[in-house]
Design an enzyme around this catalytic site. Structure first.
Site, PDB file in Angstrom:
ATOM      1  N   LYS A 126       0.861  -1.177   0.000  1.00 41.29           N
ATOM      2  CA  LYS A 126       0.000   0.000   0.000  1.00 41.29           C
ATOM      3  C   LYS A 126       0.902   1.233   0.000  1.00 41.29           C
ATOM      4  CE  LYS A 126      -3.973   2.036   2.399  1.00 41.29           C
ATOM      5  NZ  LYS A 126      -4.861   1.925   3.568  1.00 41.29           N
TER       6      LYS A 126
ATOM      7  N   LYS B  49      -2.156  -1.599  -3.838  1.00 36.62           N
ATOM      8  CA  LYS B  49      -3.037  -0.436  -3.729  1.00 36.62           C
ATOM      9  C   LYS B  49      -2.195   0.836  -3.754  1.00 36.62           C
ATOM     10  CE  LYS B  49      -6.592   1.600  -0.742  1.00 36.62           C
ATOM     11  NZ  LYS B  49      -7.340   1.501   0.519  1.00 36.62           N
TER      12      LYS B  49
END
Length: 343
Positions: free
Chosen positions: A213, A267
């Site tokens: 992320k 992400k």
């Protein structure tokens, strides 16, 4: 008037001589032949639908930065889960917008067994047991400062946060969550969650790690959706990955797999297709991407303004994830795409 015919340069080769008669356009000449050799396909089985949950009944709130996406009370979420199941969408990922009075420095409300996210899981599972439920144990929807961990003297403390998200994971599993997807990026969280789940008998609850992320500019509309945009002080660079780094992302994924992750997630999505490809090639485990709010909103806004064909851009962006190696995609486009695929 004489028609001009350019002279053939001395010694010029024909196209067949240049290509060795390998004309790559042959299989592009018709729709049937293009379909015959298409390498990747998008199906409804590739879709995970993120939805936003709020307290109350019969409530549906517009999210201005995300056209077509709403915050929903649990009763509406159940209806949408029923619709998703009929469309064949395999799973939902739920995210709460918690009332401000329930947020504090430590995000302690995540440890309330009857909080909004757990109530939603129980209600959806009771009504639509065949659909998968994915829940996040990050603290940002529950903290008064909008960070993903416990804040002490200006520092997000790692180990105390890990203990709390592991405890929250057990409560979410008890409510019926099928997959715990921790997005907080604290060191050691995957192993701690796996131990906590196993110690409490939840051996079959899987972990989808937000292994990579990134500290990204594409999260803004999501933060509006969960009510943290105005709360966040500073940034999240001390725990999210620098978007300049790819080797670090591989190390993060390797560590999470060693600690017990069943699946990896990247992400954001489209700006990080190279990371998806690296992880899939390196580890060959189920790999997912989150097409985040900023990606969704850009396509929606440009489509609404007539700058691009929004529908075609949506499908092209999702197919790009498949080409990069994704086994599935978290996308706010899920019901729209599912309807199209069904048609």
């Amino acid at each position: 008037m004489n028609k001009f015919t350019p002279a053939k340069p001395a010694g010029a080769r024909s196209v067949d001589e240049i290509t060795g008669s390998r004309r790559l356009r042959r299989m592009r000449k018709a729709d049937w032949s293009r379909r015959l050799v298409q390498e990747n396909r998008l199906t409804v089985d590739d879709l995970i639908w993120p939805i936003f949950i709020i307290d109350g009944e019969n409530r549906r709130e517009v999210i201005p930065a995300m056209p077509g996406v709403y915050r929903m009370s649990v009763d509406f979420a159940v209806k949408e889960a029923e619709r998703a199941a009929k469309l064949g969408i395999p799973a939902l990922a739920t995210f709460p917008n918690v009332e401000m009075g329930l947020r504090d420095q430590t995000g302690a409300h995540i440890l309330e067994p009857d909080n909004i996210i757990n109530r939603a899981t129980r209600a959806i599972k009771a009504a639509v047991p065949e659909i998968g439920i994915i829940t996040d144990v990050a603290l940002d929807p529950f903290t008064s400062h909008g960070h993903d961990g416990i804040l002490r003297d200006g520092v997000i403390v790692n180990d105390e946060t890990v203990a709390q998200v592991a405890a929250a994971a057990v409560l979410q599993a008890a409510a019926g969550s099928d997959i715990i997807a921790p997005s907080d990026m604290m060191d050691g969280r995957i192993g701690a969650i796996r131990d906590a789940l196993d110690d409490n008998g939840f051996h079959d609850v899987a972990i989808m790690s937000y292994a990579t992320k990134f500290a990204s500019a594409f999260y803004g509309p999501y933060r509006e959706a969960i009510g943290t945009q105005g709360l966040l002080k500073g940034d999240k660079k001390t725990y999210y990955i620098d978007h300049a780094n790819s080797d670090e992302a591989v190390r993060e994924a390797e560590q999470d797999l060693a600690e017990g992750a069943d699946m990896l997630m990247v992400k954001p999505g489209l700006p990080y297709l190279d990371i998806i490809r690296r992880l899939k090639d390196e580890f060959r485990v189920p790999t997912f991407a989150y097409q985040v709010s900023g990606e969704y909103s850009m396509i929606k806004a440009a489509g609404a303004n007539g700058w691009i064909d929004g529908e075609k851009a949506m499908l092209e962006s999702l197919l790009a994830f498949k080409r990069a190696g994704c086994d599935g995609i978290l996308t706010y486009f899920a019901p729209e795409v599912a309807e199209m695929l069904k048609g």
